[in-house]
Structures are given as C-alpha cells and as structure tokens.
Design an enzyme around this catalytic site. Structure first.
Site, mmCIF file in Angstrom:
data_model
loop_
_atom_site.group_PDB
_atom_site.id
_atom_site.type_symbol
_atom_site.label_atom_id
_atom_site.label_comp_id
_atom_site.label_asym_id
_atom_site.label_seq_id
_atom_site.Cartn_x
_atom_site.Cartn_y
_atom_site.Cartn_z
ATOM 1 N N CYS A 106 0.300 -1.483 -0.031
ATOM 2 C CA CYS A 106 0.212 -0.059 -0.300
ATOM 3 C C CYS A 106 1.131 0.902 0.282
ATOM 4 C CB CYS A 106 -0.858 -0.141 1.038
ATOM 5 S SG CYS A 106 -1.744 1.278 1.571
ATOM 6 N N CYS A 166 4.913 21.503 9.388
ATOM 7 C CA CYS A 166 4.896 19.937 9.121
ATOM 8 C C CYS A 166 5.916 19.719 8.135
ATOM 9 C CB CYS A 166 3.517 19.538 8.336
ATOM 10 S SG CYS A 166 3.405 20.760 6.973
#
Ligand code: SAH
Length: 460
Positions: free
Chosen positions: A84, A414
């Site tokens: 994934c 971030c």
C-alpha cells in the site's frame, strides 16, 4: 570543487550499519561518508545490502540480510503494509517511531537551523495510535465482474482491494465496504482511467469523531448515476448515523480526485464535528484535520505558547478554515486570519458564526502580501501564529514579522527542515526559540508536526 567518484559499485554487496531514517522511511547507511538509502532498514541495525542504483551524491540499496535487529523492529500488523505505501513506519514499534521522529527534528534544527541548546520536548504521541483517520478517499476499480475498493499499489495504477485500513476509523471501513457492495449490487461500473469510461471513481467517507455523523461522497465520471434513488435508500437503511450523501462529478481523464461540480443527493450539505469546544461544519470539499484528537493536542499547545490574557491582538497566518484562529479567539481580544484559498475563508467565517465568535476576522490572500499591507495600515499584533504548508513561510512574511515585532511568534510546522530555516531567520532578527513541542498527528507515517514558541528578546 573536485568531483568525487562514488565509493560504491552497482550490484555489489556491503556490510553496513543504518544510522538514520530518510523522510520517506528508508534506512540510511553511509559507506565512506556516501549515503545509501535502503528501504526497510532501521537505525542501529547491521545488515548486508546490495547497491541497486548510484546517483552523484547518494545511492540506493536493497536489504539482503539483517545481522542485528533494532530493539524497536516489529512485524507490521497490517497485511497490506508493503503493497500500500500509505504508512511507512509500521515495521517500527510506536515507541521507536516517536524516538526516531524526535531525533530527526533535533538533528534538523541543529544542522539546518544552527540552533544550539533549544528545549525540544518529547513527542506527544497517541495512547492508541491506530484507527485515527476521520476521512477515507478510496479509488474503485473493476475486477472479475465485481468492484474492488482500496489503494493504488505503490508505483503503479493497480488497485488493491482493502477490507480494513488500520489507521482509518473503523466506521470509515464499514462505510466504504457498504457503499461498494450497494453499488456492485446495482451493477454500477467502476471508472476505467485508461479509456475514460465507467462511472464510479472514488468513494469518500467522512466521520465526525465527536458527533458520530457520517458523510458519503460518490465521485463519478458522469452526472448520471444509474439507480440513484435505490442506492440512496440502501445507504440510508444500512448506515445509521448517515447525515449526508453527496455526488461529486469529475469527467476528466486525470488522477485528480475531485471535479468542480458537487451536488447533495440526500440529507445535509455539512456534517458537524468538534475539536475541543469549537464546532465545525464540514462539507465534502472542506479541508478538515484528519486526526482531530491530536489536532486538539497541537492547538492546545499553540494556545499555551501564545500566553493570551484576553487583551491581545493576534494574527493567524495560513489559517485554513480558521481552526487555530477560533481556538485563539476564545482567549484574545481580536484575531485576524489570513489564507489563500477563498473557500477555506468562507468556511472559517461560517464556523466563527456557528460558534458565536465575533472577534475573529478573515481575509483571503497571500500571507506575505496581506500582512505587510496590514502593517502599512498600522495594524499591531502582540502574537503572530504561522502554520504554513511544507515549503515554510515566505521570506517577505518573515521580514514583516521582524518589522512588526510581536512579543511572541508561535510557529506550527509540518516540515522540520523549513521550520529550522525559518527559525534561523527569526533568531537572527531578534527572536529566541524558547521551546519546541512535537506532536504525532500521523502515527505510522513519517510525518511529524512541531510547534515552536519564539519570544522577542528586546523591542530595541
Ligand atoms: N492552520 C490551518 C491550515 C494549515 S495548512 C489548520 O490548522 O487547519 C496551510 C494552509 O496554508 C493551507 O490552508 C493553504 O491553503 C494555506 N496557504 C498556502 N500558501 C499560502 C500563502 N502564501 N498565504 C496564505 N495561505 C497559504
């Protein structure tokens, strides 16, 4: 500068010790100072690797044999972890992830920011770091006459069917599975990207953690959705808590998920959710933090660092839908939010009204243009909060902050690299980084959020 020949050769084997992790979760080993990135390697592990690719100043390798394992290595709990690519750190225990994130930020602030002796508090992690995401956006494909909904296999366009995503709220797994089965029952065709045919492209599920409200968004190629009414009535019957069913139409041959047209098929245009005491209206296209529990932790820290008494004027730059602004407004005299996306500012205004907050004002535009204009107009700020995207603050904004001289700057980031760069500029301009708190908003991924408190040394 003399060009140095890389000290390694392709397809050769080396024994190495991993020192670090890259920003995408690969192990970093150095051979005569030359960095080699090796997927699945963890810091402190000793291993045999094979060099697979060499660039000018770094190379890539494959892990062949582990001689010594990290104390933090675990078996990834998710069965589709490797295929994934949505998570990068499941082979590292949660404790190990927090240690690695801490070390990475510490290292970057010292190396890029040249910041010595700053107080970096240990990462605030989650008590239960699974099942935290409140939004799922899942591509749909056709396989053997049925529908599969899951994730794009890494570096390919194959969709892997997925029954459960361990970082997703369980409710979202249920919603995606239910909607997929209903659409399959009515013979809805999945979108075929190659030929730009078929109907259903993505299923999106949003879940309000506090409110329990559910939104389903069907992203389709065509406006026409066969058996629309039956699909709606099956969804409402099978999913208690459903408040909104929305269709978004994206006719383009593209891997961009959303198109421009959005229609409510059933129920409300919004679902509601709370972060702390603030209530948010969330539409299909609204930006909303995906981990609301940790968002509260982060914003509480930003609020604490702002040290508001109720008398302050605060600017919230890069304010999005006003999340931080509305938190601050509860404790400040006045908050000005600025954000580049007009729809986000509409949401911010709506959310201010929803919460009876009348001391927050919002403006659309670039922070580095709007805030200098405010400065020229004589606006004074006691505290400036910034929460920029990954590329960090624009230089013009930082220079304006240095001229405005707020007593405090609270920097929410971030990306540790741009945080370090910007802290350096603010320090050189008269601020001192008093402390930095890390908050793990995205367990099992490589991302880490930080909030830094900067104090003006003197108004000189
Ligand atoms: N503080 C908000 C959003 C932070 S994300 C929250 O916590 O929810 C960063 C935001 O900066 C995004 O909403 C993005 O649209 C906005 N942005 C990007 N570049 C900008 C710029 N130059 N000026 C103002 N906003 C910008």
């Amino acid at each position: 500068m003399t060009k140095r020949k890389p000290p390694v050769e392709k397809n050769t084997f080396y024994d190495v010790t991993f020192e670090d992790l890259t920003h995408d979760g690969a192990g970093v080993a150095k051979i005569e100072g030359f960095p080699i990135f090796v997927p699945n390697g963890l810091p402190d592990e000793k291993a045999k690797i094979k060099i697979t690719k060499i660039q000018k100043s770094y190379g890539y390798g494959r892990l062949i044999e582990l001689y010594e394992k990290s104390e933090y290595r675990v078996d990834a709990p998710c069965p589709i972890y490797k295929e994934c690519g949505g998570c990068q750190l499941q082979h590292l225990s949660y404790e190990g992830q927090l240690v690695a994130k801490q070390k990475q930020v510490q290292e970057v602030l010292t190396r890029i920011g040249k910041l010595q002796n700053i107080k970096i508090h240990p990462v605030l992690g989650m008590e239960n770091p699974w099942r935290y995401r409140n939004k799922a956006q899942v591509p749909v494909a056709e396989r053997e006459g049925g529908l599969v909904a899951g994730f794009y296999q890494q570096r390919s366009h194959e969709i892997i069917d997925m029954e459960a995503c361990l970082i997703q709220q369980e409710k979202n797994d249920l919603v995606v599975q239910t909607v997929k089965n209903i659409c399959e029952n009515y013979g809805i065709q999945a979108y075929d990207e190659k030929n730009n045919k078929g109907t259903l492209r993505h299923i999106m599920a949003r879940y309000g953690l506090v409110s329990g409200e559910i939104m389903v968004v069907l992203i389709t190629r065509t406006k026409e959705l066969p058996h629309k009414n039956k699909i709606i009535s099956d969804i409402t019957a099978q999913l208690p808590g459903i408040k909104s069913i929305v269709q978004n139409i994206n006719p383009k041959q593209t891997n961009v998920i959303f198109g421009n047209e959005t229609n409510v098929l059933w129920g409300e245009e919004y679902i509601y959710d709370n972060i702390g005491d603030i209530r948010f209206a969330i539409s299909a296209r609204s930006f909303y933090q995906v981990n609301p529990e940790q968002t509260k932790v982060l914003y509480d820290k930003a609020l604490e660092y702002a040290e508001l008494t109720g008398e302050e004027t605060v600017i919230d730059a890069y304010c999005g839908i006003g999340t931080i602004s509305l938190f601050l407004a509860q404790k400040a005299k006045k908050v000005y939010g600025v954000e580049i996306v007009p729809e986000a500012i509409e949401d911010a205004k709506r959310n201010a009204t929803l919460n009876n907050i009348d001391n927050a004002e919002f403006a659309v535009g670039k922070a580095e243009v709007v805030i200098p204009n405010w400065y020229k107009d004589g606006v004074e700020a006691d505290v400036i909060v910034v929460d920029p995207p990954r590329k960090g603050c624009d230089e013009a904004l930082l220079q304006t902050i240095l001229k405005m001289k707020p007593k405090k700057v609270v920097y929410v980031s971030c990306n540790p690299a741009t945080l370090a760069r910007d802290l350096r500029i603010l320090e050189d301009g008269g601020y001192e980084t008093a402390e930095v708190q890390l908050v793990d908003m995205f367990p099992h991924t490589v991302h880490c959020e930080a909030v830094a408190k900067l104090v003006l040394k003197s108004r000189g």
